[in-house]
Design a protein around this motif. Structure first.
Motif, PDB file in Angstrom:
ATOM      1  N   LEU A 110       0.830  -1.201   0.000  1.00 55.92           N
ATOM      2  CA  LEU A 110       0.000   0.000   0.000  1.00 55.92           C
ATOM      3  C   LEU A 110       0.868   1.255   0.000  1.00 55.92           C
ATOM      4  O   LEU A 110       0.624   2.196  -0.764  1.00 55.92           O
ATOM      5  N   TYR A 139      -6.731  -0.372   5.563  1.00 59.21           N
ATOM      6  CA  TYR A 139      -6.926   0.948   4.964  1.00 59.21           C
ATOM      7  C   TYR A 139      -7.137   2.022   6.039  1.00 59.21           C
ATOM      8  O   TYR A 139      -6.568   3.114   5.952  1.00 59.21           O
ATOM      9  N   TRP A 144      -6.652   6.033   5.359  1.00 55.32           N
ATOM     10  CA  TRP A 144      -7.689   6.181   4.343  1.00 55.32           C
ATOM     11  C   TRP A 144      -8.992   6.594   5.021  1.00 55.32           C
ATOM     12  O   TRP A 144      -9.262   6.218   6.162  1.00 55.32           O
ATOM     13  N   TYR A 167     -13.432   3.969  -0.008  1.00 54.62           N
ATOM     14  CA  TYR A 167     -12.422   4.734   0.720  1.00 54.62           C
ATOM     15  C   TYR A 167     -11.698   5.667  -0.231  1.00 54.62           C
ATOM     16  O   TYR A 167     -11.613   5.402  -1.435  1.00 54.62           O
TER      17      TYR A 167
END
Length: 176
Positions: A110, A139, A144, A167
């Motif tokens: 990520l 996330y 996020w 998101y």
């Protein structure tokens, strides 16, 4: 672990191991667009079909390689073609093989995608994920923002309609 960006040729070369990763992910219950049982040959066809988008610059794909050089994780960024959308990208197909989970690989992938997006001039990322899935924790922990939930958005790998959570994340504009 090493993370590498795959060009179209590298994606084609690694299609078999990426297919193993995708089949493992789906068959382990992750909702990434396919139904279980998911055959490796279908996963192989799907990955081979991504090579043209990579070559055209519409899709960027990174693979996390284990100590033997085998792909055990992946993440992608899909870039919109519309002129009014070039400031954003969609995070797609963040996957980690069952044998490689719990080592921070998802978070690392990520971060690679977020950093590459910012370097590419992207200021907004978005994604969707199955509501209440393990991915949601990742996330949220990575900063996020939850935009909302769409009920009955997609079938999970076992054929049950599930809600999807949207998101987004704002990225800093690159220094010029």
């Amino acid at each position: 672990m090493t993370t590498v960006r795959l060009g179209a040729d590298q994606l084609r070369e690694r299609a078999a191991e990426l297919a193993d990763l995708l089949a493992d992910t789906v068959n382990a219950g992750a909702s990434v667009g396919f139904l279980a049982p998911f055959a490796r040959e279908h996963a192989l066809d799907w990955w081979r079909g991504r090579a043209d988008a990579v070559a055209a610059g519409q899709l960027a794909v990174w693979a996390a390689l284990d100590g033997t050089g085998r792909a055990v994780g992946t993440v992608g960024l899909a870039f919109p073609e519309k002129p009014n959308s070039r400031h954003r990208a969609e995070l797609v197909k963040l996957m980690v093989h069952r044998q490689a989970r719990g080592q921070g690989l998802g978070r690392g992938l990520l971060a690679v995608a977020e950093e590459a997006a910012a370097a590419h001039g992207i200021t907004l990322l978005h994604l969707d994920t199955e509501t209440d899935s393990p991915a949601e924790h990742l996330y949220r922990a990575a900063g996020w923002t939850r935009a909302g939930v769409i009920p009955d958005y997609a079938l999970d790998p076992y054929g049950t309609l599930r809600p999807t959570t949207l998101y987004f994340k704002r990225l800093a504009a690159p220094a010029r």
